[in-house]
Design an enzyme around this catalytic site. Structure first.
Site, PDB file in Angstrom:
ATOM      1  N   ASP A  94       0.855  -1.188   0.000  1.00 18.28           N
ATOM      2  CA  ASP A  94       0.000   0.000   0.000  1.00 18.28           C
ATOM      3  C   ASP A  94       0.891   1.239   0.000  1.00 18.28           C
ATOM      4  OD1 ASP A  94       0.901   0.149   2.592  1.00 18.28           O
ATOM      5  OD2 ASP A  94      -1.035  -0.228   3.527  1.00 18.28           O
ATOM      6  N   ASP A 267      -7.836  -7.243   1.590  1.00 15.27           N
ATOM      7  CA  ASP A 267      -6.820  -7.362   2.639  1.00 15.27           C
ATOM      8  C   ASP A 267      -7.409  -6.823   3.926  1.00 15.27           C
ATOM      9  OD1 ASP A 267      -5.230  -4.699   3.775  1.00 15.27           O
ATOM     10  OD2 ASP A 267      -6.399  -4.330   1.963  1.00 15.27           O
ATOM     11  N   CYS A 305     -12.432 -28.466   9.239  1.00 21.36           N
ATOM     12  CA  CYS A 305     -11.470 -27.432   8.857  1.00 21.36           C
ATOM     13  C   CYS A 305     -10.113 -28.073   8.590  1.00 21.36           C
ATOM     14  CB  CYS A 305     -11.358 -26.389   9.973  1.00 21.36           C
ATOM     15  SG  CYS A 305     -10.068 -25.141   9.682  1.00 21.36           S
ATOM     16  N   CYS A 307      -7.149 -26.464   8.585  1.00 24.38           N
ATOM     17  CA  CYS A 307      -6.018 -25.683   9.097  1.00 24.38           C
ATOM     18  C   CYS A 307      -5.123 -26.554   9.970  1.00 24.38           C
ATOM     19  CB  CYS A 307      -6.517 -24.464   9.883  1.00 24.38           C
ATOM     20  SG  CYS A 307      -6.991 -24.809  11.599  1.00 24.38           S
ATOM     21  N   CYS A 310      -6.784 -27.482  13.452  1.00 27.94           N
ATOM     22  CA  CYS A 310      -7.913 -28.414  13.434  1.00 27.94           C
ATOM     23  C   CYS A 310      -7.523 -29.789  12.906  1.00 27.94           C
ATOM     24  CB  CYS A 310      -9.058 -27.827  12.616  1.00 27.94           C
ATOM     25  SG  CYS A 310      -9.814 -26.359  13.380  1.00 27.94           S
ATOM     26  N   HIS A 337      -5.456 -20.715  12.008  1.00 22.54           N
ATOM     27  CA  HIS A 337      -6.845 -21.100  11.753  1.00 22.54           C
ATOM     28  C   HIS A 337      -7.600 -19.993  11.018  1.00 22.54           C
ATOM     29  CE1 HIS A 337     -10.911 -22.649  12.379  1.00 22.54           C
ATOM     30  NE2 HIS A 337     -11.221 -21.422  12.751  1.00 22.54           N
TER      31      HIS A 337
END
Length: 375
Positions: A94, A267, A305, A307, A310, A337
């Site tokens: 940015d 974002d 999930c 991730c 998990c 996660h």
């Protein structure tokens, strides 16, 4: 050939949602996509390998912060931001405009640029379109954002008009100053909450024929209905063959509504910031892990999930214990996660757009998602 190009893959028949691919000098990635934020050349607590594992094709880093520390020249000396932080995917930087805007009384805006005091040591600094482009060329990011003036909410028409016109003049200066062939400059649509200014800003930016366009100045305190209205107006004037990026939005309900309005890229610090405060994101809402209700819950954050937390069986009870004990590992598990959740959410939206089931996904998600819930 342009450094940044957009390839349209599919469009939803009933909304403006679309699936595509954005091509950059550091690889291509599917859209819609969420970009993890690495403010100071690091996504807090997460390694580049872990970012790759969750499917992040692009990350965001911050010109303002890297300009102040360690300095653009040092990053250039290291071979650019990719080498400096060991990330071989795409990077968007940015411009520093929003951070300078956020300084309030510590900055002074003129036509030339913005003079401000460093939040680190109080030293006097100056950012302008030319300085921002020079810094971002030193960083070597794939996508470069134009230096803009972010309009606060609320703002009257006269102030918003003056600010929007300045943002356009600054975008023209950014285009003239951006000389790196392997970087693509995105303009930022402003206009506050005024439809005619949003239209004016979008049309004038599109006339510059930039590689992509962002919508800025939203999610700054306005009601969701007003944000969606301004977003719809802004995107309606943007070309179909260029990427569209909504800045600073990262909650699931806002993401799916913004995808429905034609946005490709997002974002936000939200997923990692709330993780560090002990909160998990799920398909049904948020889980505040400090709450006593999770003390004896020996199940993962969300069944199914994929991730790291998990799939390896880390339970709600265990993560609650880590959070309450101030253990860094607990905050890392939640960060991994939450970032995975958003990447997976974007993948599901993309699949639904391609399959023609986006409206079904949108309806089912919004009927089951409760932003203020706690499991």
């Amino acid at each position: 050939m342009a450094a940044i190009t957009y390839e349209l893959i599919a469009k939803d028949a009933k909304t403006w949602a679309r699936a595509g691919i954005i091509h950059t000098p550091h690889g291509s990635f599917p859209t819609p996509i969420f970009m993890p934020v690495g403010t100071q050349a690091s996504v807090k607590g997460i390694s580049p390998d872990e970012l790759r594992d969750i499917g992040a094709g692009i990350i965001l880093s911050n010109t303002y912060h890297l300009f102040l520390r360690p300095g653009a020249e040092l990053v250039k000396e290291a071979g650019g931001l990719h080498k400096f932080m060991h990330w071989d995917g795409a990077i968007l930087t940015d411009s520093g405009g929003f951070q300078v805007f956020s300084l309030g009384d510590f900055r002074k805006i003129t036509e030339e640029g913005v003079t401000f005091r460093s939040h680190i040591d109080g030293s006097k600094k100056f950012l302008s379109p030319e300085v921002s482009m020079d810094v971002q060329m030193c960083l070597g990011s794939d996508i470069v954002m134009a230096f803009d003036e972010c309009i606060p909410y609320p703002a009257d028409f006269a102030y918003a008009k003056q600010s929007t016109e300045r943002t356009q003049r600054w975008a023209e200066r950014c285009k003239a100053a951006m000389t790196a062939e392997k970087q693509g400059l995105f303009g930022i649509v402003q206009g506050g909450m005024h439809p005619e200014l949003r239209k004016w800003s979008a049309e004038h930016l599109v006339a510059l024929d930039l590689p992509g366009y962002a919508v800025g100045g939203l999610s700054v305190g306005e009601p969701p209905e007003l944000m969606n209205e301004m977003l719809s107006i802004s995107t309606s004037y943007l070309p179909e063959n260029k990427p569209r990026y909504l800045m600073g939005v990262g909650t699931p309900d806002y993401l799916i509504e913004s995808v429905a309005r034609g946005i490709d890229m997002f974002d936000c610090v939200f997923p990692t910031r709330v993780a560090r405060n002990g909160m998990a994101m799920t398909w049904h809402g948020r889980l505040v892990m400090k709450n006593a209700q999770f003390t004896h819950e020996h199940k993962v954050l969300e069944e199914g999930c994929g991730c790291y937390a998990c799939r390896n069986g880390y339970t709600r009870a265990y993560i609650r214990h880590l959070v309450r004990a101030g253990e860094i590992f607990g905050l890392r598990l939640l960060s991994l996660h939450n970032l995975y959740f958003l990447q997976d959410f974007m993948r599901k939206m993309r699949t639904a757009i391609i399959d023609g089931t986006f409206q079904t996904l949108r309806r089912e998600f919004l009927s089951n998602y409760h932003p203020r819930s706690n499991g």
